[in-house]
Design an enzyme around this catalytic site. Sequence first.
Site, short mmCIF file in Angstrom:
data_model
loop_
_atom_site.label_atom_id
_atom_site.label_comp_id
_atom_site.label_asym_id
_atom_site.label_seq_id
_atom_site.Cartn_x
_atom_site.Cartn_y
_atom_site.Cartn_z
CG ASP A 32 43.21 41.15 43.23
OD1 ASP A 32 44.56 41.10 42.74
OD2 ASP A 32 42.66 40.26 44.09
CG ASP A 38 38.78 41.86 39.00
OD1 ASP A 38 39.79 41.55 38.72
OD2 ASP A 38 37.99 41.09 39.69
CG ASP A 92 28.13 37.39 43.94
OD1 ASP A 92 28.44 38.56 43.71
OD2 ASP A 92 29.24 36.92 44.47
#
Length: 361
Positions: free
Chosen positions: A47, A49, A123
């Site tokens: 993916d 992003d 994170d």
Amino acid sequence: RHDAFLDESAIDPDAAKVVRRLERHGFQCYLVGGCIRDLLLGGRPKDFDIATSARPEDVRSLFRNCRIIGRRFRLAHVLFGGGKVIEVATFRKNPQEIDEEEDLLIRSDNVFGEAHEDAIRRDFTINALFYDLDRRQVLDWCGGMEDIAKRTIRTIGEPSVRFREDPVRILRAIKFAARLDLGIEPTVYDAMVSHREDLARAARPRVFEEVLRLMRQGSAHRSMWITWESGVMAVLMPELAAFLDDEESHPEAVARFWRQLDAVDRTTHARGPIEDTVLMMMLFYEPLEEAMAGSRDRMRAAGDFLAPVAERVAIPRRVGDSMRRIVALLPRLRTGRAVRAGRNGELVTLAQRVLELVSAS
């Protein structure tokens, strides 16, 4: 900024198209997160992003093939052929500074910010890298490039604070360590152990999805070993942890459990993703067999065993029901007795896959 030597041929052309159109209309725009991490580690991302200064409505106005999703975290999804989705998020910042003694659990995350503020609220350092497509440079505000070089997982900021904000990050750390073969920085690992009980406060459907991801990506054995060793398994799946802790009572069954996860990983690498129900069956196959030993009503015994597990990690009813019915089918399939497919056709197929994986181990 770091000059980066990424394999540009591995960058999705549709993602590049989205970035360039946003930039042409005056917005800051970068490829971000996992795709940059994976490219720097020599992998091929699934993916791509995007993070941008554009608001979700701005993105929608530039792309007809766009929809806005989410409430807690509004995102723009730009849709391409073949079901491909390019996710576009607006730069965000932490909602507010919070006193450390307060409940840190993040419940809203729609405060827009600048690129550097977006990076520092992520994170782990390896997930906070932004890539400038035109300059071919990685923007790194958090030391992620150094941690990529060290192949280490480190939180951005104080580990205990980050895990209290969102306990599911503990499962994400395990997933990255297992899938990417990375080490976990010692203070991060200690905080995972210290705050594992906080997982009981996390949204249970998110916990279930992360447990599935631990099993799904070809690193189920290493994922579950870290989950068990860190004590996280004892919080989420104490039935499975107790089964593994009591190795002296059934060493062969415990050895079979780890071999079955190896079979799951081999099959995933060879054939692609395995069905969710089959993955959950493989995770609990050995303790389930033990729980059903001598029982005449296997479906009921399986239901009794799975009920508290389903409550704790929000196993969807369709998955839990399928697991109970597969358990009832297995003895007939093992002995080669005919099973009428009919309405159970799909279940029979799933049960046969379970037996294939068991025999492959």
